[in-house]
Motif scaffolding. Sequence first.
Motif, PDB file in Angstrom:
ATOM      1  N   GLU A  53       0.819  -1.229   0.000  1.00  0.00           N
ATOM      2  CA  GLU A  53       0.000   0.000   0.000  1.00  0.00           C
ATOM      3  C   GLU A  53       0.846   1.269   0.000  1.00  0.00           C
ATOM      4  O   GLU A  53       0.533   2.236  -0.689  1.00  0.00           O
ATOM      5  N   VAL A  54       1.897   1.283   0.833  1.00  0.00           N
ATOM      6  CA  VAL A  54       2.717   2.492   0.984  1.00  0.00           C
ATOM      7  C   VAL A  54       4.199   2.120   0.905  1.00  0.00           C
ATOM      8  O   VAL A  54       4.640   1.177   1.558  1.00  0.00           O
ATOM      9  N   LEU A  55       4.943   2.873   0.095  1.00  0.00           N
ATOM     10  CA  LEU A  55       6.407   2.747   0.053  1.00  0.00           C
ATOM     11  C   LEU A  55       6.978   4.106   0.419  1.00  0.00           C
ATOM     12  O   LEU A  55       6.703   5.099  -0.252  1.00  0.00           O
ATOM     13  N   SER A  56       7.748   4.153   1.507  1.00  0.00           N
ATOM     14  CA  SER A  56       8.381   5.409   1.937  1.00  0.00           C
ATOM     15  C   SER A  56       9.887   5.303   1.757  1.00  0.00           C
ATOM     16  O   SER A  56      10.487   4.328   2.213  1.00  0.00           O
ATOM     17  N   VAL A  57      10.486   6.286   1.085  1.00  0.00           N
ATOM     18  CA  VAL A  57      11.932   6.242   0.853  1.00  0.00           C
ATOM     19  C   VAL A  57      12.591   7.502   1.410  1.00  0.00           C
ATOM     20  O   VAL A  57      12.039   8.592   1.355  1.00  0.00           O
ATOM     21  N   PHE A  58      13.803   7.305   1.951  1.00  0.00           N
ATOM     22  CA  PHE A  58      14.550   8.389   2.587  1.00  0.00           C
ATOM     23  C   PHE A  58      15.461   9.013   1.538  1.00  0.00           C
ATOM     24  O   PHE A  58      16.519   8.467   1.225  1.00  0.00           O
ATOM     25  N   ALA A  59      15.075  10.154   0.992  1.00  0.00           N
ATOM     26  CA  ALA A  59      15.847  10.782  -0.082  1.00  0.00           C
ATOM     27  C   ALA A  59      16.886  11.772   0.457  1.00  0.00           C
ATOM     28  O   ALA A  59      17.986  11.869  -0.070  1.00  0.00           O
ATOM     29  N   PHE A  60      16.514  12.512   1.518  1.00  0.00           N
ATOM     30  CA  PHE A  60      17.404  13.561   2.031  1.00  0.00           C
ATOM     31  C   PHE A  60      17.034  13.816   3.488  1.00  0.00           C
ATOM     32  O   PHE A  60      15.906  14.204   3.782  1.00  0.00           O
ATOM     33  N   SER A  61      17.972  13.569   4.388  1.00  0.00           N
ATOM     34  CA  SER A  61      17.657  13.707   5.812  1.00  0.00           C
ATOM     35  C   SER A  61      17.952  15.116   6.302  1.00  0.00           C
ATOM     36  O   SER A  61      18.692  15.862   5.655  1.00  0.00           O
ATOM     37  N   SER A  62      17.407  15.453   7.465  1.00  0.00           N
ATOM     38  CA  SER A  62      17.687  16.785   8.031  1.00  0.00           C
ATOM     39  C   SER A  62      19.175  16.922   8.333  1.00  0.00           C
ATOM     40  O   SER A  62      19.714  18.018   8.338  1.00  0.00           O
ATOM     41  N   GLU A  63      19.879  15.792   8.541  1.00  0.00           N
ATOM     42  CA  GLU A  63      21.325  15.835   8.785  1.00  0.00           C
ATOM     43  C   GLU A  63      22.127  16.016   7.490  1.00  0.00           C
ATOM     44  O   GLU A  63      23.279  16.444   7.517  1.00  0.00           O
ATOM     45  N   ASN A  64      21.518  15.650   6.346  1.00  0.00           N
ATOM     46  CA  ASN A  64      22.236  15.759   5.066  1.00  0.00           C
ATOM     47  C   ASN A  64      22.569  17.206   4.692  1.00  0.00           C
ATOM     48  O   ASN A  64      23.423  17.443   3.828  1.00  0.00           O
ATOM     49  N   TRP A  65      21.913  18.176   5.339  1.00  0.00           N
ATOM     50  CA  TRP A  65      22.247  19.585   5.060  1.00  0.00           C
ATOM     51  C   TRP A  65      23.700  19.880   5.413  1.00  0.00           C
ATOM     52  O   TRP A  65      24.277  20.853   4.928  1.00  0.00           O
ATOM     53  N   GLN A  66      24.300  19.034   6.272  1.00  0.00           N
ATOM     54  CA  GLN A  66      25.693  19.263   6.688  1.00  0.00           C
ATOM     55  C   GLN A  66      26.707  18.784   5.644  1.00  0.00           C
ATOM     56  O   GLN A  66      27.903  18.982   5.802  1.00  0.00           O
ATOM     57  N   ARG A  67      26.242  18.130   4.601  1.00  0.00           N
ATOM     58  CA  ARG A  67      27.164  17.623   3.572  1.00  0.00           C
ATOM     59  C   ARG A  67      27.752  18.791   2.778  1.00  0.00           C
ATOM     60  O   ARG A  67      27.239  19.906   2.835  1.00  0.00           O
ATOM     61  N   PRO A  68      28.812  18.533   1.978  1.00  0.00           N
ATOM     62  CA  PRO A  68      29.400  19.623   1.187  1.00  0.00           C
ATOM     63  C   PRO A  68      28.341  20.311   0.322  1.00  0.00           C
ATOM     64  O   PRO A  68      27.439  19.648  -0.219  1.00  0.00           O
ATOM     65  N   ALA A  69      28.458  21.644   0.200  1.00  0.00           N
ATOM     66  CA  ALA A  69      27.440  22.441  -0.499  1.00  0.00           C
ATOM     67  C   ALA A  69      27.180  21.941  -1.921  1.00  0.00           C
ATOM     68  O   ALA A  69      26.040  21.913  -2.383  1.00  0.00           O
ATOM     69  N   ALA A  70      28.243  21.526  -2.606  1.00  0.00           N
ATOM     70  CA  ALA A  70      28.078  21.065  -3.996  1.00  0.00           C
ATOM     71  C   ALA A  70      27.228  19.797  -4.054  1.00  0.00           C
ATOM     72  O   ALA A  70      26.394  19.629  -4.950  1.00  0.00           O
TER      73      ALA A  70
END
Length: 253
Positions: A60-77
């Motif tokens: 019925e439902v598929l949920s995928v993790f595309a971008f976490s709130s922690e991923n904002w800390q990754r390199p800007a590029a």
Amino acid sequence: MSNHSNHSNAISILPRHIAIIMDGNNRYGRANDLGRGEGHVAGKDALDPIVEHCLEVGVEVLSVFAFSSENWQRPAAEVALLMRLLTSTIHEQLPRMNKYRIRLRFIGDRSQLDDDLQQLMLDAEQQTAHFEVMTLVIAISYGGQWDIAHAAQQLAQQVQAGQLTADEISAELLTQHVQLADAPAVDMLIRTGGEYRLSNFLLWQSAYAELFFTPTLWPDFGANELDGMLREFSQRQRRFGKTSEQVAMQTNL
């Protein structure tokens, strides 16, 4: 879609809601000598066959993790590339959602996203809101702790407004205020890429999820491996705090 009955016969108990932490894109890129960021492109392409497979078997439902709130800390590029990929993913998914009558939803803290992406997400949700065959949930700028804190904030506002007393707050009430409150709880949580952690994904919604970990990097994860997990899921006994004897009695009723 003719495979439906074959799969259903093979897998006796299906999860209603599958959540996937799609991990290993960068390592896939490095292992295959791809250009910078190309692993994420490969990861984007790996999603379609999994969505179609879930549709075929009747999830019925598929949920995928595309971008976490922690991923904002990754390199800007890298962040900028991921945002571009999310934008192109939504553009590409819309015709497929219409074709297969899949509802597209997004969860996460949208306030950090740029206005164009927010508008695109909103349009996609509105265009597909009436579809009922399946729901694809994409988590963007999402964190499980943020989700629970956000729900607590809403309840605190109701207490402040006199609509609720603090004593009335319960787990059931908080469940109604987290993201995906109207969806079934997560039955099965899969993490690719060989790490053994939840990384702050759907913590509240996955309280009783069956956990599956695989060393397979996300771009290499396919329908066959998912099928193996689905077969294992159908053989696991889910007790929800009860004894196996109690569960067996309920099943035999």
